[in-house]
Design an enzyme around this catalytic site. Structure first.
Site, PDB file in Angstrom:
ATOM      1  N   ILE A  45       0.936  -1.238  -0.013  1.00  0.00           N
ATOM      2  CA  ILE A  45       0.158   0.035   0.055  1.00  0.00           C
ATOM      3  C   ILE A  45       0.865   1.318  -0.177  1.00  0.00           C
ATOM      4  O   ILE A  45       1.558   1.513   0.956  1.00  0.00           O
ATOM      5  CB  ILE A  45      -1.055   0.240   1.182  1.00  0.00           C
ATOM      6  CG1 ILE A  45      -1.889  -1.109   1.178  1.00  0.00           C
ATOM      7  CG2 ILE A  45      -1.803   1.237   1.379  1.00  0.00           C
ATOM      8  CD1 ILE A  45      -2.526  -1.684   2.399  1.00  0.00           C
ATOM      9  N   GLU A  46       0.982   1.970  -0.948  1.00  0.00           N
ATOM     10  CA  GLU A  46       1.823   2.947  -1.216  1.00  0.00           C
ATOM     11  C   GLU A  46       1.300   4.493  -0.746  1.00  0.00           C
ATOM     12  O   GLU A  46       0.005   4.237  -0.643  1.00  0.00           O
ATOM     13  CB  GLU A  46       2.461   3.150  -2.705  1.00  0.00           C
ATOM     14  CG  GLU A  46       3.265   2.179  -3.261  1.00  0.00           C
ATOM     15  CD  GLU A  46       3.636   1.988  -4.648  1.00  0.00           C
ATOM     16  OE1 GLU A  46       4.518   1.322  -4.942  1.00  0.00           O
ATOM     17  OE2 GLU A  46       3.205   2.836  -5.350  1.00  0.00           O
ATOM     18  N   GLU A  57       4.477  -7.735   2.871  1.00  0.00           N
ATOM     19  CA  GLU A  57       4.875  -8.692   4.076  1.00  0.00           C
ATOM     20  C   GLU A  57       4.313  -8.279   5.407  1.00  0.00           C
ATOM     21  O   GLU A  57       3.884  -9.100   6.221  1.00  0.00           O
ATOM     22  CB  GLU A  57       6.148  -9.117   4.038  1.00  0.00           C
ATOM     23  CG  GLU A  57       6.805  -9.618   2.720  1.00  0.00           C
ATOM     24  CD  GLU A  57       7.309  -8.787   1.641  1.00  0.00           C
ATOM     25  OE1 GLU A  57       8.016  -8.886   0.885  1.00  0.00           O
ATOM     26  OE2 GLU A  57       6.496  -7.656   1.515  1.00  0.00           O
ATOM     27  N   CYS A  88      12.006  -7.039   1.957  1.00  0.00           N
ATOM     28  CA  CYS A  88      13.133  -6.006   2.160  1.00  0.00           C
ATOM     29  C   CYS A  88      13.691  -6.146   3.682  1.00  0.00           C
ATOM     30  O   CYS A  88      13.079  -6.953   4.309  1.00  0.00           O
ATOM     31  CB  CYS A  88      12.378  -4.664   2.102  1.00  0.00           C
ATOM     32  SG  CYS A  88      11.173  -4.356   3.167  1.00  0.00           S
ATOM     33  N   CYS A  91      11.168  -5.604   6.471  1.00  0.00           N
ATOM     34  CA  CYS A  91      10.248  -6.772   6.435  1.00  0.00           C
ATOM     35  C   CYS A  91      10.851  -8.202   6.967  1.00  0.00           C
ATOM     36  O   CYS A  91      10.158  -8.730   7.857  1.00  0.00           O
ATOM     37  CB  CYS A  91       9.585  -7.073   5.025  1.00  0.00           C
ATOM     38  SG  CYS A  91       8.285  -6.060   4.519  1.00  0.00           S
TER      39      CYS A  91
END
Length: 129
Positions: A45-46, A57, A88, A91
């Site tokens: 969700i940007e 994640e 990343c 996460c």
């Protein structure tokens, strides 16, 4: 693991379709299997303020924790079209908080998947002692 990796990857692929990625145009989906056998999904969700973006994640982990789950067995992540998208660093650290032995399946839409453990991806986890 009571769920086949292919089923978990299919759940992550379905979650990927719900991603909100207008800036990067890089949708990612995740599916997290808990010790109780439930699967929690998440998508990235940007936000225009990029630092407020949340990865798929972490969305899956946060949904599971909010539902009272604390033991995780496996995670599937489906992202890039041309190459698998690994979690990343942020996460990886969040996952390590709950499941240092987590099994992770990384794939791409319609492509093969790769199996790793969280320890493979984050060998020297930060621990607060």
């Amino acid at each position: 693991m009571s769920l086949r990796p292919e089923e978990l990857i299919a759940a992550a692929s379905a979650a990927r379709k719900r991603a909100y990625a207008p800036y990067s145009r890089f949708p990612v989906g995740a599916a997290l299997l808990t010790a109780t056998g439930k699967v929690y999904t998440g998508c990235n969700i940007e936000n225009a303020s990029y630092g407020l973006t949340v990865c798929a994640e972490r969305v899956a982990v946060f949904q599971a924790v909010a539902a009272g789950e604390r033991e995780f067995l496996a995670l599937a992540v489906v992202g890039g079209k041309d190459a698998p998208s690994f979690p990343c660093g942020a996460c990886r650290q969040v996952l390590a908080e709950f499941a240092p032995e987590l099994e992770i399946f990384i794939g791409r839409p319609g492509g093969p998947w790769i199996r790793r453990t969280l320890k493979d991806l984050l060998p020297d986890t930060f621990i607060m002692k």
